[in-house]
Design a protein around this motif. Sequence first.
Motif, PDB file in Angstrom:
ATOM      1  N   VAL A 255       0.984  -1.141   0.002  1.00 41.63           N
ATOM      2  CA  VAL A 255       0.063   0.013   0.181  1.00 41.63           C
ATOM      3  C   VAL A 255       0.837   1.315   0.029  1.00 41.63           C
ATOM      4  CG1 VAL A 255      -1.760   1.562   1.490  1.00 41.63           C
ATOM      5  CG2 VAL A 255      -2.022  -1.388   1.160  1.00 41.63           C
ATOM      6  N   ARG A 258       2.627   1.795  -3.338  1.00 41.59           N
ATOM      7  CA  ARG A 258       1.668   2.446  -4.421  1.00 41.59           C
ATOM      8  C   ARG A 258       1.116   3.761  -4.196  1.00 41.59           C
ATOM      9  NH1 ARG A 258      -1.743  -0.576  -7.203  1.00 41.59           N
ATOM     10  NH2 ARG A 258      -2.003   1.459  -8.241  1.00 41.59           N
ATOM     11  N   ASP A 272      -9.030   4.063  -4.721  1.00 39.40           N
ATOM     12  CA  ASP A 272      -8.622   2.579  -4.954  1.00 39.40           C
ATOM     13  C   ASP A 272      -8.372   1.876  -3.662  1.00 39.40           C
ATOM     14  OD1 ASP A 272      -8.563   3.053  -7.771  1.00 39.40           O
ATOM     15  OD2 ASP A 272      -6.335   3.851  -7.917  1.00 39.40           O
ATOM     16  N   LEU A 273      -7.770   2.629  -2.594  1.00 38.54           N
ATOM     17  CA  LEU A 273      -7.639   1.943  -1.179  1.00 38.54           C
ATOM     18  C   LEU A 273      -8.701   0.938  -0.957  1.00 38.54           C
ATOM     19  CD1 LEU A 273      -5.970   4.660   0.440  1.00 38.54           C
ATOM     20  CD2 LEU A 273      -4.872   2.381   0.185  1.00 38.54           C
ATOM     21  N   ASN A 276      -8.357  -2.751  -1.677  1.00 36.74           N
ATOM     22  CA  ASN A 276      -7.296  -3.273  -1.196  1.00 36.74           C
ATOM     23  C   ASN A 276      -7.568  -4.096   0.245  1.00 36.74           C
ATOM     24  OD1 ASN A 276      -4.652  -3.083   1.074  1.00 36.74           O
ATOM     25  ND2 ASN A 276      -3.999  -3.313  -1.077  1.00 36.74           N
TER      26      ASN A 276
END
Length: 430
Positions: A255, A258, A272-273, A276
Amino acid sequence: MEPPMRQPPPPRSSAATTILGKYQVIRLLGRGSFAKVYQARSLIDGTIVAVKIIDKSKTVDAAMEPRIVREIDAMRRLHHHPNILRIHEVMATKTKIHLVVEFAAGGELFSAISRRGKLPENTARRYFQQLVSALRFCHRNGVAHRDLKPQNLLLDAAGNLKVSDFGLSALPEHLQNGLLHTACGTPAYTAPEILRLSGGYDGSKADAWSCGLVLFVLLAGYLPFDDSNIAAMYRKISRRDYQFPEWITKPARFVIRRLLDPNPETRMSVEDLYGNSWFKKSLKVEAESETESSTLNLDSGYGNRVRGLGVNAFDLISMSSGLDLSGLFQDEGKRKEKRFTSGAKLEVVEEKVKEIGGVLGFKVEVGKDSTAIGLVKGKVALVVQVFEILPDELLLVAVKVVEGGLEFEENHWGDWKLGLQDLVLSWYNE
């Protein structure tokens, strides 16, 4: 940037306690170069709040004026998210601005890190989830924070994170062709595209970079890039020249990598997290308002408009130099309205205005919803509005000159002022 808050002196004795409006000041929490922050208690319901007192003489210049307005505007738009510090009221005098905000009893997250060093992964992830949730709400409402760092992340009494200090935030009206163009923030937490500033940048992607830095600090206890020489630090950022301590797990490293991508095009976004798996672990979904902007509705009385006109505290700010900010940035001589407070009943004030208007030869017109009284005589046109500040205790009356300002001042104002004198507690422009 405002320097870190210095440690406050011991609390003052109760004998020296100050009353500020309807708040009792309890103690000094901290101070900076242009503001002091106090803990205070509402005299109405006992609620504990924080009051940020800004000295106009030190702040109202070309640099600080927009920061003050921007902070208030951003907090107004983001009022309803549980992880964004809530603003309750804005007041002002001729020398001070008072921002009444939610009290974060846990202090700065930075202090917690300084005391404990690195945080356990589950604790760090919880804070990170709350930060990301708040930022997603900001971005969906068109606001980029642009100054994210542990010093601007507060904790409430229950240990929940609160994002604060929106003085460098960017609002939708600051975009040019969809991008931002102003370099700002704290260098150690600022995205490389802002430092580079070759063209515009995406504020939400810049916030995502800062999120990566905050997560690294939470898990490691120190910054990945830290150099007093900005050029040297930028070279480290461009080369991704940093090392993970051995205790940070592989999913968390993924994480961070990125997010700390120097290329904003390929950098992970805040949205986008949510896809994850490490981020989603034990994630609590907060009830978020998805509206484009949130109208501040205050329970204190400042947010209540008489008979449903829908004027809130920030509309009141634009009308009353005695309470708020518009008087900071406008020439008082250019105002075409008179304002006074009154302790009379609402109906008494309205009837008195109609009576004075009739005696002085004005044609009186009342709107269908009875929220404003219009008065016309020749080339002079007035609108009188009455606002309830404290129910059954305090009114604010605004006499707006719509047309014929010069004639009104020369030929009518003296008679109006004499007629209104029995209602007036104080005139704001005197």
